[in-house]
Scaffold this motif. Structure first.
Motif, PDB file in Angstrom:
ATOM      1  N   SER A 475       0.837  -1.198   0.000  1.00 56.50           N
ATOM      2  CA  SER A 475       0.000   0.000   0.000  1.00 56.50           C
ATOM      3  C   SER A 475       0.881   1.261   0.000  1.00 56.50           C
ATOM      4  CB  SER A 475      -0.924   0.000   1.221  1.00 56.50           C
ATOM      5  OG  SER A 475      -0.203   0.445   2.345  1.00 56.50           O
ATOM      6  N   LEU A 476       0.339   2.252  -0.602  1.00 61.68           N
ATOM      7  CA  LEU A 476       1.081   3.489  -0.768  1.00 61.68           C
ATOM      8  C   LEU A 476       1.494   4.052   0.591  1.00 61.68           C
ATOM      9  CD1 LEU A 476       1.957   5.242  -3.101  1.00 61.68           C
ATOM     10  CD2 LEU A 476      -0.122   6.575  -2.846  1.00 61.68           C
ATOM     11  N   ARG A 477       0.580   3.892   1.527  1.00 64.28           N
ATOM     12  CA  ARG A 477       0.837   4.446   2.862  1.00 64.28           C
ATOM     13  C   ARG A 477       2.092   3.786   3.452  1.00 64.28           C
ATOM     14  NH1 ARG A 477      -1.099   2.743   7.734  1.00 64.28           N
ATOM     15  NH2 ARG A 477      -2.333   1.173   6.667  1.00 64.28           N
ATOM     16  N   HIS A 478       2.148   2.498   3.348  1.00 67.73           N
ATOM     17  CA  HIS A 478       3.299   1.782   3.887  1.00 67.73           C
ATOM     18  C   HIS A 478       4.584   2.229   3.205  1.00 67.73           C
ATOM     19  CE1 HIS A 478       1.101  -0.596   6.581  1.00 67.73           C
ATOM     20  NE2 HIS A 478       0.672  -1.551   5.746  1.00 67.73           N
ATOM     21  N   LEU A 479       4.501   2.347   1.902  1.00 66.42           N
ATOM     22  CA  LEU A 479       5.697   2.739   1.165  1.00 66.42           C
ATOM     23  C   LEU A 479       6.192   4.106   1.616  1.00 66.42           C
ATOM     24  CD1 LEU A 479       4.908   1.529  -2.464  1.00 66.42           C
ATOM     25  CD2 LEU A 479       6.607   0.630  -0.874  1.00 66.42           C
ATOM     26  N   GLU A 480       5.230   4.986   1.759  1.00 63.68           N
ATOM     27  CA  GLU A 480       5.602   6.333   2.205  1.00 63.68           C
ATOM     28  C   GLU A 480       6.246   6.277   3.585  1.00 63.68           C
ATOM     29  OE1 GLU A 480       2.138   8.866  -0.167  1.00 63.68           O
ATOM     30  OE2 GLU A 480       1.873   8.318   1.941  1.00 63.68           O
ATOM     31  N   ASN A 481       5.638   5.501   4.444  1.00 63.43           N
ATOM     32  CA  ASN A 481       6.175   5.397   5.792  1.00 63.43           C
ATOM     33  C   ASN A 481       7.570   4.783   5.799  1.00 63.43           C
ATOM     34  OD1 ASN A 481       3.977   6.603   6.925  1.00 63.43           O
ATOM     35  ND2 ASN A 481       2.902   4.671   7.346  1.00 63.43           N
ATOM     36  N   ALA A 484       9.970   7.354   4.602  1.00 65.67           N
ATOM     37  CA  ALA A 484      10.111   8.465   5.534  1.00 65.67           C
ATOM     38  C   ALA A 484      10.662   7.985   6.875  1.00 65.67           C
ATOM     39  CB  ALA A 484       8.757   9.153   5.730  1.00 65.67           C
ATOM     40  N   ASP A 485      10.978   6.699   6.954  1.00 66.11           N
ATOM     41  CA  ASP A 485      11.511   6.130   8.187  1.00 66.11           C
ATOM     42  C   ASP A 485      10.583   6.368   9.377  1.00 66.11           C
ATOM     43  OD1 ASP A 485      13.787   5.007   7.136  1.00 66.11           O
ATOM     44  OD2 ASP A 485      14.894   6.891   7.218  1.00 66.11           O
ATOM     45  N   ARG A 486       9.294   6.295   9.117  1.00 68.51           N
ATOM     46  CA  ARG A 486       8.346   6.458  10.236  1.00 68.51           C
ATOM     47  C   ARG A 486       8.102   5.072  10.828  1.00 68.51           C
ATOM     48  NH1 ARG A 486       6.128  10.830   6.863  1.00 68.51           N
ATOM     49  NH2 ARG A 486       4.899   9.362   5.656  1.00 68.51           N
ATOM     50  N   TYR A 487       9.066   4.662  11.602  1.00 68.22           N
ATOM     51  CA  TYR A 487       9.063   3.274  12.060  1.00 68.22           C
ATOM     52  C   TYR A 487       7.834   2.939  12.885  1.00 68.22           C
ATOM     53  CZ  TYR A 487      13.910   3.728  10.665  1.00 68.22           C
ATOM     54  OH  TYR A 487      15.042   3.977   9.950  1.00 68.22           O
ATOM     55  N   THR A 488       7.410   3.882  13.679  1.00 72.80           N
ATOM     56  CA  THR A 488       6.304   3.569  14.583  1.00 72.80           C
ATOM     57  C   THR A 488       5.010   3.345  13.828  1.00 72.80           C
ATOM     58  OG1 THR A 488       6.098   5.949  14.852  1.00 72.80           O
ATOM     59  CG2 THR A 488       7.189   4.724  16.625  1.00 72.80           C
ATOM     60  N   PRO A 493       7.148  -6.219  12.604  1.00 71.07           N
ATOM     61  CA  PRO A 493       8.316  -6.650  11.839  1.00 71.07           C
ATOM     62  C   PRO A 493       8.024  -7.790  10.851  1.00 71.07           C
ATOM     63  CG  PRO A 493       8.908  -6.337  14.136  1.00 71.07           C
ATOM     64  CD  PRO A 493       7.432  -6.087  14.039  1.00 71.07           C
ATOM     65  N   VAL A 494       7.176  -8.708  11.251  1.00 69.77           N
ATOM     66  CA  VAL A 494       6.901  -9.839  10.347  1.00 69.77           C
ATOM     67  C   VAL A 494       6.394  -9.329   9.006  1.00 69.77           C
ATOM     68  CG1 VAL A 494       5.675 -11.989  10.099  1.00 69.77           C
ATOM     69  CG2 VAL A 494       6.229 -11.135  12.382  1.00 69.77           C
ATOM     70  N   TYR A 495       5.441  -8.387   9.090  1.00 69.76           N
ATOM     71  CA  TYR A 495       4.877  -7.855   7.849  1.00 69.76           C
ATOM     72  C   TYR A 495       5.854  -6.911   7.166  1.00 69.76           C
ATOM     73  CZ  TYR A 495       0.696  -9.710   9.998  1.00 69.76           C
ATOM     74  OH  TYR A 495      -0.213 -10.543  10.574  1.00 69.76           O
ATOM     75  N   LEU A 496       6.506  -6.157   8.011  1.00 70.31           N
ATOM     76  CA  LEU A 496       7.446  -5.186   7.450  1.00 70.31           C
ATOM     77  C   LEU A 496       8.535  -5.892   6.639  1.00 70.31           C
ATOM     78  CD1 LEU A 496       8.443  -2.329   7.207  1.00 70.31           C
ATOM     79  CD2 LEU A 496       9.629  -2.583   9.396  1.00 70.31           C
ATOM     80  N   ARG A 497       8.927  -7.015   7.174  1.00 69.99           N
ATOM     81  CA  ARG A 497       9.972  -7.764   6.481  1.00 69.99           C
ATOM     82  C   ARG A 497       9.509  -8.136   5.064  1.00 69.99           C
ATOM     83  NH1 ARG A 497      11.652 -13.000   6.032  1.00 69.99           N
ATOM     84  NH2 ARG A 497      13.918 -13.253   5.890  1.00 69.99           N
ATOM     85  N   GLY A 498       8.268  -8.602   4.990  1.00 69.91           N
ATOM     86  CA  GLY A 498       7.730  -8.957   3.684  1.00 69.91           C
ATOM     87  C   GLY A 498       7.679  -7.755   2.767  1.00 69.91           C
ATOM     88  N   ILE A 499       7.258  -6.637   3.340  1.00 70.84           N
ATOM     89  CA  ILE A 499       7.177  -5.417   2.546  1.00 70.84           C
ATOM     90  C   ILE A 499       8.564  -5.040   2.014  1.00 70.84           C
ATOM     91  CG2 ILE A 499       6.842  -2.925   2.745  1.00 70.84           C
ATOM     92  CD1 ILE A 499       4.506  -3.538   4.629  1.00 70.84           C
ATOM     93  N   LEU A 500       9.525  -5.094   2.903  1.00 70.14           N
ATOM     94  CA  LEU A 500      10.878  -4.685   2.510  1.00 70.14           C
ATOM     95  C   LEU A 500      11.461  -5.626   1.459  1.00 70.14           C
ATOM     96  CD1 LEU A 500      12.164  -3.777   6.055  1.00 70.14           C
ATOM     97  CD2 LEU A 500      11.882  -2.197   4.149  1.00 70.14           C
TER      98      LEU A 500
END
Lengths: 529, 343
Positions: A475-481, A484-488, A493-500
């Motif tokens: 999602s665009l929101r995730h990409l933006e975050n 922008a290094d908006r970690y919070t 992490p499980v999902y973030l890892r997949g995204i990354l």
């Protein structure tokens, strides 16, 4: 047990190295049946293309092994003792132990002297036979062989170029037995005509002529087998055969291809021997077949053969034959012929000239015919008299030049075209590669993949966030975050890892490295915050 | 020196299934725990992948033929899910079957052997009662294999079931003679090739521990059927790692020979299918196959089955019976056994 791709032709056909011609043919037809596409024995055993590959190789093996000359050459490559092969190939020959060179030399000598009654007779016989037999043979197998050779010749050329002493490639191969002999004998007589001949008939022609040569060589081979006399007549018989055949039946244009080709190839086989014998044979042959309508053709045949003997040029042969047989295509080969004429006639001899001269008018008053025949004659003296030095090289050069202009041009053009296409493709590829490389920002090996770096990579790639979102389904929101290094605000992490991982893959980065690096940053920063 | 002993490179368990001694002296190669006893001099496994191609018929009649030539033959119906060897021999429903042996831990193999009415020919009938008999547990299979290796007979003939399950394949590759029955038709040939490939790679798998080529074999096994690696490829890979091991592997694999029997040949061309298959197999796969000969399609054989009698006894002069006798004598010739005087 080797994979069939590495098997020798003998292993492929499952015959002993001493196998006779019939044996090989029988084995071949048996195997072709066995490995037929609808054969039950190969059903579901392997992929269809593997069977096809095997069949192609078997056909190749049969082609080589059933041709006396090719087989000799192949056996030489294999390192088999030549004597055995010679026996197998020319069993009826009175002097089988003698190498082909010696035999050819002997035969040549006898022919020159014209004292040996056998050789001329045999040749005359062969010529006579040739008028009847080879013609049906040629049309069938020749076409088949042409198709086969087209696929095969080039592959073999390379290998034979390395091994064959004459470097004639495929052309040299068929000729080898004869060329060998002829070259050596002529060398004995006149000097080193072998070298130029061989060298000239190399790479340039290999590609273009190999087809032609190979096509016919096999056909004459059968005639060779029939000829009861040793090398000299046998090598002549093929010469006579195709030539004779060309005038008799295939005077029509459609068949012209095969005989013409045969004409070109024949020379390569019969070249040396014929050259010498031609003079003697000429009369004999003509006398024998005189009553028949082919008389001119038969008479011409020796001269014909003689001409190409020195000059392999297909163009020339075409000329030589075209007047003889059909006279349909005078236009094509004229130039090369003419080009050859000047060097050739210089050492012209007396005897053949009249005979030849007499013939062209008989058949057709073609302009190219006389020159071609005159060339034809020139080799004859070259061999027999010993003035060969100038002629044989001349012939050889003509040989190279002839096809070089004719077929060679076409080939070169085709090659150029192919090269051009390939180069264009290469250029495209390299351009793309070059395009990408500089665009990538230099990422040090220990770089931390934070959002900023990812954004820079994305921008250098020329992707918008939307594009990336569309393609990665992130999602665009995730990409933006992420960028922008908006970690919070990022998912666990499980999902973030997949995204990354997905993102990195899309950007052409190492997914593992990116995700590990970014997650490390994320955990550390969010922990602080 | 006995053959197994002359190959010190072999692992013990491989030793046990190695070729028996060609001489008639008793061979003590029984597996441990079962006591030292004679093992069958030769094991013949009859397989073929496809069903209904006459495996049982060939087994039964081969057994009869060998018994008739004076040898003690034990037929084992290893077609656990579809046993009918007893029917081919006209034995009727046997009281003791292989499943009795497999289920009761104490039972000895001798207890389930039933006579067939043919001199020197005895039978271990296949499992009848248990509906899950076909699903042999690993331990059961091992037990059966070991026991069979210890069976007392000149010839042990294993009639295998259809398919290429490990249960079937393991019996097949245990045998000295792996007889592959094939009909001259694409379905059967297809399955036969599949069976042979499966057997080949199972054999390879069993040997891999000795050669440290697990990875290679595993990758070969997981390849798609069409691009299944051949002996050449496997050897090539092993050779890169371990040339000496590759040599040994090649030798051992070359010893793994499948013998073909073409059944129900209807035309003269069919008679040559065996040769053709063997030739194609060797060409592409690099392993020898022996063509033991073809059995003509014969109504007598069919009639004999209807009568539940081996054709060799019912109509010994029929083409099928003669063909089987030829195959039997060829097997004996391969084993170097002088055929004893027929009784």
């Amino acid at each position: 047990m080797k994979p069939f791709a590495q098997q020798t032709y003998y292993e492929l056909l499952e015959v002993p190295v001493t196998a006779q011609m019939e044996e090989i043919h029988a084995a071949y037809s048996r195997l072709m049946e066995l490995y037929a596409p609808d054969s039950i024995a190969v059903y579901a055993l392997v992929d269809a293309d593997q069977v096809d590959a095997l069949r192609a190789r078997m056909t190749e093996a049969m082609e080589i092994l059933t041709d006396a000359d090719l087989r000799v050459e192949y056996d030489k490559d294999l390192g088999l003792p030549a004597r055995k092969v010679a026996e197998a190939v020319t069993a009826p020959a009175p002097v089988p132990e003698v190498g082909p060179t010696q035999r050819a030399a002997e035969a040549l000598a006898s022919a020159v002297e014209a004292s040996a009654s056998t050789s001329p007779v045999a040749t005359a016989e062969a010529a006579g036979k040739g008028t009847e037999e080879p013609e049906p043979e040629l049309s069938g197998p020749a076409a088949f062989r042409a198709s086969f050779v087209s696929g095969y010749s080039l592959s073999y050329v390379t290998s034979s170029l390395q091994t064959a002493p004459f470097g004639g490639g495929f052309v040299g191969m068929p000729a080898a037995g004869r060329m060998d002999g002829g070259a050596a004998s002529s060398a004995a007589e006149s000097g080193s005509s072998a070298a130029p001949m061989a060298s000239d008939s190399t790479s340039v022609e290999a590609g273009t002529e190999s087809n032609a040569a190979a096509v016919t060589v096999a056909a004459p081979a059968s005639v060779v087998a029939e000829a009861p006399s040793p090398a000299a007549p046998s090598s002549e018989s093929p010469v006579a055969a195709p030539v004779a055949s060309s005038p008799t039946a295939p005077s029509s244009e459609s068949l012209a291809a095969a005989p013409v080709v045969s004409g070109t190839a024949t020379p390569s086989n019969g070249s040396p021997v014929v050259a010498a014998v031609a003079t003697t044979v000429q009369l004999e042959a003509s006398s024998i077949t005189a009553p028949s309508s082919e008389s001119p053709s038969a008479a011409l045949s020796p001269s014909d053969t003689a001409s190409p003997s020195t000059a392999d040029a297909s163009a020339e042969a075409q000329v030589a034959q075209s007047p003889v047989a059909t006279e349909p295509e005078p236009s094509v080969p004229e130039e090369p012929v003419v080009a050859q004429v000047p060097p050739a006639p210089s050492p012209v001899e007396d005897t053949p000239v009249p005979s030849v001269a007499a013939q062209p008018p008989v058949t057709e008053p073609e302009p190219p015919a006389p020159p071609s025949t005159s060339i034809v004659v020139s080799p004859t003296p070259s061999r027999s008299t010993g003035t060969s030095r100038p002629t044989s090289p001349a012939g050889a050069s003509a040989q190279t030049r002839g096809p070089g202009r004719q077929l060679g041009d076409a080939q070169v053009l085709a090659q150029d075209a192919a090269i051009a296409t390939a180069e264009a493709a290469m250029a495209q590829v390299s351009a793309r590669v070059r395009e990408v490389r500089p665009r990538l920002p230099d990422i040090p090996a220990d770089a931390e993949f934070n959002g900023e770096l990812l954004r820079r990579v994305r921008e250098t790639r020329g992707f918008t966030l939307h594009q990336v979102a569309d393609r990665t389904r992130i999602s665009l929101r995730h990409l933006e975050n992420v960028e922008a290094d908006r970690y919070t605000l990022l998912p666990p992490p499980v999902y973030l890892r997949g995204i990354l991982m997905n993102l990195a893959r899309e950007l052409g980065l190492d997914p593992l490295r990116v995700s590990r690096s970014y997650l490390g940053l994320a955990s550390e920063k969010s922990g602080k915050k | 020196m006995r053959l197994p002993m002359s190959k010190p490179s072999r692992a013990p368990q491989a030793d046990a299934r190695a070729l028996g001694s060609p001489s008639s002296e008793p061979v003590h190669a029984g597996p441990p725990g079962l006591g030292r006893r004679e093992r069958p001099r030769r094991i013949i496994a009859v397989g073929g992948g496809k069903g209904g191609i006459g495996k049982s018929m060939v087994s039964a009649n081969l057994g009869v033929a060998l018994a008739q030539s004076g040898l003690n033959v034990l037929l084992v119906d290893a077609d656990l899910g579809g046993a009918n060897l007893h029917t081919c021999l006209g034995v009727g429903q046997p009281e003791a079957t292989l499943s009795d042996f497999l289920r009761r831990n104490k039972a000895r193999l001798e207890d389930v052997i039933v006579p067939t009415g043919v001199p020197r020919l005895s039978l271990i009938a296949g499992a009848q009662d248990a509906l899950d008999a076909a699903n042999l547990k690993y331990a059961q299979k091992q037990k059966l294999l070991k026991t069979l290796l210890g069976a007392q007979a000149d010839y042990l003939i294993l009639d295998l079931g259809a398919g290429t399950s490990f249960n079937t394949i393991d019996f097949f590759i245990m045998a000295d003679h792996g007889l592959l029955v094939v009909l001259p038709e694409p379905t059967s040939v297809e399955n036969a090739y599949r069976f042979a490939k499966a057997a080949f790679f199972r054999r390879l798998q069993q040997m891999e521990a000795q050669y440290g080529i697990q990875d290679l074999v595993d990758s070969a096994l997981t390849t798609r059927e069409g691009s299944l690696r051949t002996l050449h490829d496997v050897l090539e890979q092993v050779r890169r790692k371990d040339p000496v091991g590759a040599e040994r592997l090649e030798r051992e694999l070359a010893a793994f020979r499948i013998r073909l029997v073409v059944n129900q040949a209807r035309t003269d061309a069919d008679l040559n299918v065996g040769t053709a298959v063997a030739s194609a197999w060797k060409k592409f796969f690099g392993i020898d196959m022996d063509d033991l000969g073809a059995i003509r399609y014969d109504d007598e054989a069919w009639r004999a089955v209807r009568k539940r009698r081996p054709v060799l006894i019912e109509r010994p002069d029929s083409p099928a019976a003669l063909a089987i006798q030829r195959i039997a004598s060829r097997l004996l010739a391969i084993d170097g056994t002088p055929i004893p005087a027929t009784p």
